[in-house]
Design a protein around this motif. Sequence first.
Motif, PDB file in Angstrom:
ATOM      1  N   GLN A  93       0.341  -0.846  -0.292  1.00 26.96           N
ATOM      2  CA  GLN A  93       0.130   0.438  -0.198  1.00 26.96           C
ATOM      3  C   GLN A  93       1.010   1.277  -0.199  1.00 26.96           C
ATOM      4  OE1 GLN A  93      -2.990   0.061  -0.409  1.00 26.96           O
ATOM      5  NE2 GLN A  93      -3.301  -2.095  -0.001  1.00 26.96           N
ATOM      6  N   PRO A  94       0.586   2.442  -1.030  1.00 24.93           N
ATOM      7  CA  PRO A  94       1.072   3.730  -0.637  1.00 24.93           C
ATOM      8  C   PRO A  94       1.098   4.197   0.506  1.00 24.93           C
ATOM      9  CG  PRO A  94      -0.439   3.450  -2.945  1.00 24.93           C
ATOM     10  CD  PRO A  94      -0.564   2.593  -1.872  1.00 24.93           C
ATOM     11  N   TYR A 104      12.472  12.633 -21.533  1.00 22.94           N
ATOM     12  CA  TYR A 104      11.263  12.142 -21.200  1.00 22.94           C
ATOM     13  C   TYR A 104      11.992  12.643 -19.745  1.00 22.94           C
ATOM     14  CZ  TYR A 104      11.460   8.479 -24.609  1.00 22.94           C
ATOM     15  OH  TYR A 104      10.948   7.091 -25.109  1.00 22.94           O
ATOM     16  N   ARG A 105      12.017  14.170 -19.867  1.00 30.85           N
ATOM     17  CA  ARG A 105      12.532  14.366 -18.049  1.00 30.85           C
ATOM     18  C   ARG A 105      11.574  15.226 -17.242  1.00 30.85           C
ATOM     19  NH1 ARG A 105      17.086  18.442 -19.473  1.00 30.85           N
ATOM     20  NH2 ARG A 105      17.809  16.458 -20.096  1.00 30.85           N
ATOM     21  N   SER A 106      10.254  14.547 -17.725  1.00 25.83           N
ATOM     22  CA  SER A 106       9.044  15.391 -16.935  1.00 25.83           C
ATOM     23  C   SER A 106       8.818  14.425 -15.957  1.00 25.83           C
ATOM     24  CB  SER A 106       7.723  15.344 -18.035  1.00 25.83           C
ATOM     25  OG  SER A 106       7.494  13.503 -18.537  1.00 25.83           O
ATOM     26  N   GLY A 107       9.110  13.155 -15.967  1.00 25.71           N
ATOM     27  CA  GLY A 107       9.232  12.127 -14.980  1.00 25.71           C
ATOM     28  C   GLY A 107       8.168  11.458 -14.413  1.00 25.71           C
ATOM     29  N   LEU A 108       8.316  11.696 -13.085  1.00 25.71           N
ATOM     30  CA  LEU A 108       7.276  10.991 -12.278  1.00 25.71           C
ATOM     31  C   LEU A 108       6.342  11.559 -11.007  1.00 25.71           C
ATOM     32  CD1 LEU A 108       7.740   6.902 -12.651  1.00 25.71           C
ATOM     33  CD2 LEU A 108       5.443   8.635 -13.797  1.00 25.71           C
ATOM     34  N   THR A 109       5.625  11.649 -10.140  1.00 26.29           N
ATOM     35  CA  THR A 109       5.674  12.290  -9.377  1.00 26.29           C
ATOM     36  C   THR A 109       5.552  11.112  -7.979  1.00 26.29           C
ATOM     37  OG1 THR A 109       3.236  11.305  -8.558  1.00 26.29           O
ATOM     38  CG2 THR A 109       3.476  13.947  -9.543  1.00 26.29           C
ATOM     39  N   ILE A 110       5.735  11.549  -7.429  1.00 25.61           N
ATOM     40  CA  ILE A 110       6.482  10.135  -5.318  1.00 25.61           C
ATOM     41  C   ILE A 110       5.354   9.451  -5.740  1.00 25.61           C
ATOM     42  CG2 ILE A 110       6.622   9.916  -3.974  1.00 25.61           C
ATOM     43  CD1 ILE A 110       9.014  10.763  -5.223  1.00 25.61           C
ATOM     44  N   ALA A 111       3.572   9.936  -6.041  1.00 22.15           N
ATOM     45  CA  ALA A 111       2.575   9.011  -5.692  1.00 22.15           C
ATOM     46  C   ALA A 111       2.854   7.964  -7.571  1.00 22.15           C
ATOM     47  CB  ALA A 111       0.876  10.046  -6.094  1.00 22.15           C
ATOM     48  N   GLU A 112       3.291   8.308  -7.963  1.00 19.54           N
ATOM     49  CA  GLU A 112       3.021   7.678  -9.643  1.00 19.54           C
ATOM     50  C   GLU A 112       4.535   7.059  -9.194  1.00 19.54           C
ATOM     51  OE1 GLU A 112       2.103  10.141 -13.410  1.00 19.54           O
ATOM     52  OE2 GLU A 112       3.484  10.912 -12.093  1.00 19.54           O
ATOM     53  N   VAL A 113       5.680   7.262  -8.546  1.00 22.14           N
ATOM     54  CA  VAL A 113       6.413   6.322  -8.728  1.00 22.14           C
ATOM     55  C   VAL A 113       5.926   4.053  -7.657  1.00 22.14           C
ATOM     56  CG1 VAL A 113       8.702   5.875  -6.620  1.00 22.14           C
ATOM     57  CG2 VAL A 113       8.131   7.713  -8.616  1.00 22.14           C
ATOM     58  N   ALA A 114       5.126   5.039  -6.792  1.00 22.81           N
ATOM     59  CA  ALA A 114       4.697   3.995  -5.636  1.00 22.81           C
ATOM     60  C   ALA A 114       3.543   2.625  -6.741  1.00 22.81           C
ATOM     61  CB  ALA A 114       3.739   4.498  -4.209  1.00 22.81           C
TER      62      ALA A 114
END
Length: 412
Positions: free
Chosen positions: A310-311, A346-356
């Motif tokens: 779970q995130p 690709y530098r827009s990347g991910l949010t931390i929620a998206e990483v989880a």
Amino acid sequence: MTRRHKQLTAGRTVLTVLTTFGVLAGAALTGAAPADAVRKTVPIAQGVSYEQFDIAAAKGVTHAHVLLVDLRNTHVHLDLLYPGAVAARAPVSNLADSAGAVAGVNGDFFNITETQHPGVEATGASVGPAIANRRVLKAAVPTGQRFGPSLPPGTNTREVFGVGVDRRARLDRLTLLGTVRTTEGPLPLRGLNQYALPVGSVGAYTARWGSVSRKRATCGTDTDRAAACSKDTYEVTVRGGRVVSASGTPGRGPIGAGTTVLVGREAGARQLRKLSLGEQVSIRTGLLPSASRIAYRFALGGYPVLRDGQPLAGLDNTTAAVRTAVGFASGGRRLVLFALDGAPAYRSGLTIAEVAAQMRKLGSTDAFSLDGGGSTTLVARAPGGSAVSVRNHPSGGAERPVPNGIGVFSAP
């Protein structure tokens, strides 16, 4: 066909040719955007493989580079990559090659700049605790002194990802337990080889710190990294169990084997001033885990993003960036080392929620965020190769020197 679509298509064509000849993305760090529409796993060494793929994220398409590590294979182990001193930095590829690692990623956030304290040297030391090859290197700075994005609610700088001597990965917290025993009684020790000490405390610095000035340790407060440096400081050098020198200001230079420098600020400084030359002093330090009784082979700082599938509550879902993370499953025996590509496309990347969310998609039950942005680097050898190469494109155009990383080792 749009210009962006042409760029991505060209990147895929180049990758197809490179893969045919056994060369993986990231060669030459040209800044070209690697992309692979079909996810493909390439063996690196026994128990270690590499793959890359696109991710459709909220801020646009990004590209992931992943190392899959199977600790059930007895030929494989993980350890901390670091330059031989806490207050030092080097590129991940150099750290991996010098240690004999077959692959690795960058590690903890670190003291990268000191613009708020003119004349004070940035140490390059990491934020959280660090253990390498079962040896304690350092403890965590106060949470208000950390560098990096905001922590998830309920977490702090003592969070670690580590692998125990039982070869299982864990998320944990490591708290410093330390004491300075003097003829007048014990003093609590609240720092070990860290770039910031709590207000009113005493910290210990050993040969593992390096030669960088210890001045930064007395700057800022527990809640404000930018606060002024303390004007009430004192340091004492202990060698062979006795006080051999003292100074009103923190010093610099290498610390010899068998020597410990005690640095105090405010109340800690006043306690150290009571010590006299020749006085007998003993110093004990250790890191106490909160979640396990198993000793750690290695551990490093960052912060958790996924626990038991779970995130964590309150993960940022707004700020996207290039990221590095590590996750695990199967009781800590199967690991995922994850790094995004920093090429412009690709530098827009991910949010931390998206990483989880992405780490969970990759099979992780638990995951941990490491330093990102210009620090994000993933390196790996080609199968049978003798040196690693950088597989992603660091967003700064070249590898950023970092204080530590996770090294993957595989015996023949």
